[in-house]
Design a protein around this motif. Structure first.
Motif, PDB file in Angstrom:
ATOM      1  N   VAL A 190       0.844  -1.207   0.000  1.00  0.00           N
ATOM      2  CA  VAL A 190       0.000   0.000   0.000  1.00  0.00           C
ATOM      3  C   VAL A 190       0.874   1.250   0.000  1.00  0.00           C
ATOM      4  O   VAL A 190       0.652   2.189  -0.776  1.00  0.00           O
ATOM      5  CB  VAL A 190      -0.945   0.002   1.221  1.00  0.00           C
ATOM      6  N   PHE A 191       1.886   1.256   0.861  1.00  0.00           N
ATOM      7  CA  PHE A 191       2.816   2.387   0.919  1.00  0.00           C
ATOM      8  C   PHE A 191       3.535   2.560  -0.416  1.00  0.00           C
ATOM      9  O   PHE A 191       3.679   3.682  -0.923  1.00  0.00           O
ATOM     10  CB  PHE A 191       3.824   2.157   2.043  1.00  0.00           C
ATOM     11  N   ASN A 192       3.977   1.458  -1.017  1.00  0.00           N
ATOM     12  CA  ASN A 192       4.672   1.521  -2.304  1.00  0.00           C
ATOM     13  C   ASN A 192       3.781   2.093  -3.399  1.00  0.00           C
ATOM     14  O   ASN A 192       4.245   2.817  -4.285  1.00  0.00           O
ATOM     15  CB  ASN A 192       5.151   0.125  -2.721  1.00  0.00           C
ATOM     16  N   THR A 193       2.489   1.766  -3.338  1.00  0.00           N
ATOM     17  CA  THR A 193       1.542   2.278  -4.328  1.00  0.00           C
ATOM     18  C   THR A 193       1.442   3.793  -4.255  1.00  0.00           C
ATOM     19  O   THR A 193       1.427   4.485  -5.279  1.00  0.00           O
ATOM     20  CB  THR A 193       0.159   1.642  -4.121  1.00  0.00           C
ATOM     21  N   ILE A 201       3.750   5.845  -3.040  1.00  0.00           N
ATOM     22  CA  ILE A 201       5.030   6.399  -3.498  1.00  0.00           C
ATOM     23  C   ILE A 201       5.121   6.333  -5.018  1.00  0.00           C
ATOM     24  O   ILE A 201       5.578   7.278  -5.677  1.00  0.00           O
ATOM     25  CB  ILE A 201       6.206   5.638  -2.858  1.00  0.00           C
ATOM     26  N   SER A 202       4.676   5.222  -5.600  1.00  0.00           N
ATOM     27  CA  SER A 202       4.722   5.056  -7.056  1.00  0.00           C
ATOM     28  C   SER A 202       3.886   6.118  -7.758  1.00  0.00           C
ATOM     29  O   SER A 202       4.346   6.745  -8.725  1.00  0.00           O
ATOM     30  CB  SER A 202       4.223   3.654  -7.428  1.00  0.00           C
ATOM     31  N   THR A 203       2.667   6.331  -7.274  1.00  0.00           N
ATOM     32  CA  THR A 203       1.808   7.350  -7.880  1.00  0.00           C
ATOM     33  C   THR A 203       2.435   8.736  -7.744  1.00  0.00           C
ATOM     34  O   THR A 203       2.456   9.515  -8.712  1.00  0.00           O
ATOM     35  CB  THR A 203       0.421   7.343  -7.225  1.00  0.00           C
ATOM     36  N   SER A 204       2.955   9.035  -6.575  1.00  0.00           N
ATOM     37  CA  SER A 204       3.533  10.358  -6.332  1.00  0.00           C
ATOM     38  C   SER A 204       4.749  10.607  -7.212  1.00  0.00           C
ATOM     39  O   SER A 204       4.873  11.668  -7.844  1.00  0.00           O
ATOM     40  CB  SER A 204       3.928  10.492  -4.853  1.00  0.00           C
TER      41      SER A 204
END
Length: 332
Positions: A157-160, A162-165
């Motif tokens: 969830v955290f990676n998602t 960061i990826s979007t940002s």
């Protein structure tokens, strides 16, 4: 003859820097097209036409698969099926978002950025969908219920987020620092994939060492090979970089990138379904399946945060100006 059929198409020198693709010299749509013109362009041969259709058509295959699963035994009420259904939903969303982004990206400079913000957010959500399915169905038996297993989805969830940002931010670097923009965007999607695949890589390694016969392993190999090929093609701009102008309409890297990504997703789905059936058939130790609230909660949190990121980046577009060059008549 092609230019006579499509008089509105422009060369690379007639569009702003943010619209230009390395190695693609012709076939660009006018940067200030109407929504109707954008829709009609899907039925003309431009340098975006196959980008649109290579994701639009497969998206409906995944929609058909999702609907079939929802109508099948248990559906959403079956706890064993919830991670699969969440994954399938993201498989539907990301190609549809990509197809829409490629269709409407020439309405204006700001619309172009906004289209791709949603495209990147959908792709990031797909990485979370993969993590949910991997957590439920493909984790190595000896890792089930471990600390890493319990932390796996929250980290995804955290990676998602960061990826979007990071991927959305990369668009602000596109004109002035295209190399850094490309590297940032590649990292934004490669890192979540590599993290999601840790349990899979371990299984592939152990299977090679022990010469296992799991039915899903060959499918996982195919998906993994296509995933790395997809990343390579996205980053390298091959083949058009070696022969500029020869792949303007058919065969350029973004089209190949789309095809490899979709075929890879197909193999990933088949591998997940095979692992799901095999794990249930052999009565292996069950993975801690998330509840409906937890599954929807993780997807919902990522969706809300991604929309917030898109909103923040959209506000920042007010300070991003890019003059459009004057269109030159054809033949000059």
């Amino acid at each position: 003859m092609l230019s006579l059929k499509l008089p509105r198409l422009l060369s690379i020198h007639q569009v702003p820097k943010g619209y230009r693709e390395q190695g693609i010299l012709f076939g660009y749509r006018p940067p200030r097209s109407s929504a109707a013109d954008c829709l009609l362009s899907a039925f003309q041969m431009t340098n975006e036409t196959l980008n649109i259709w290579t994701h639009f058509v497969p998206a409906w295959y995944f929609v058909w698969t999702l609907v079939g699963r929802l109508r099948g035994p248990g559906g959403w009420e079956d706890p064993q099926a919830r991670p699969l259904l969440a994954y399938l939903l993201t498989c539907c969303i990301y190609p549809l978002a990509s197809s829409c982004a490629h269709t409407f990206s020439t309405m204006s400079t700001h619309a172009r950025h906004l289209c791709y913000f949603f495209d990147y957010a959908a792709l990031s959500m797909y990485s979370l969908g993969s993590a949910l399915a991997y957590s439920a169905y493909i984790f190595p038996t000896e890792w089930v219920n471990s600390t890493f297993h319990r932390c796996y989805v929250p980290i995804a969830v955290f990676n998602t987020v960061i990826s979007t940002s990071l991927s959305c931010y990369s668009r602000f670097l596109e004109v002035e620092r295209p190399g850094l923009s490309k590297a940032s965007r590649t990292l934004a999607f490669a890192y979540p994939y590599l993290f999601d695949s840790i349990p899979l890589f371990y299984r592939l390694y152990m299977c090679a060492a022990q010469r296992c016969t799991d039915a899903a392993i060959l499918l996982h190999y195919k998906h993994t090979a296509l995933a790395f090929l997809t990343c390579f093609i996205f980053a390298s701009h091959l083949p058009e970089r070696l022969a500029p102008g020869h792949f303007d309409y058919i065969g350029h890297s973004h089209q190949v990138f789309h095809v490899c990504g979709i075929v890879g997703t197909h193999f990933q789905l088949e591998a997940i379904l095979t692992d799901m059936a095999e794990r249930q058939g052999r009565l292996l130790p069950p993975s801690p399946l998330p509840s409906a609230l937890q599954t929807l909660g993780s997807m919902g949190v990522c969706a809300v945060v991604s929309l917030a990121v898109i909103g923040r980046c959209s506000l920042a577009l007010r300070f991003l100006t890019e003059p459009l060059p004057r269109e030159k008549p054809h033949g000059h």
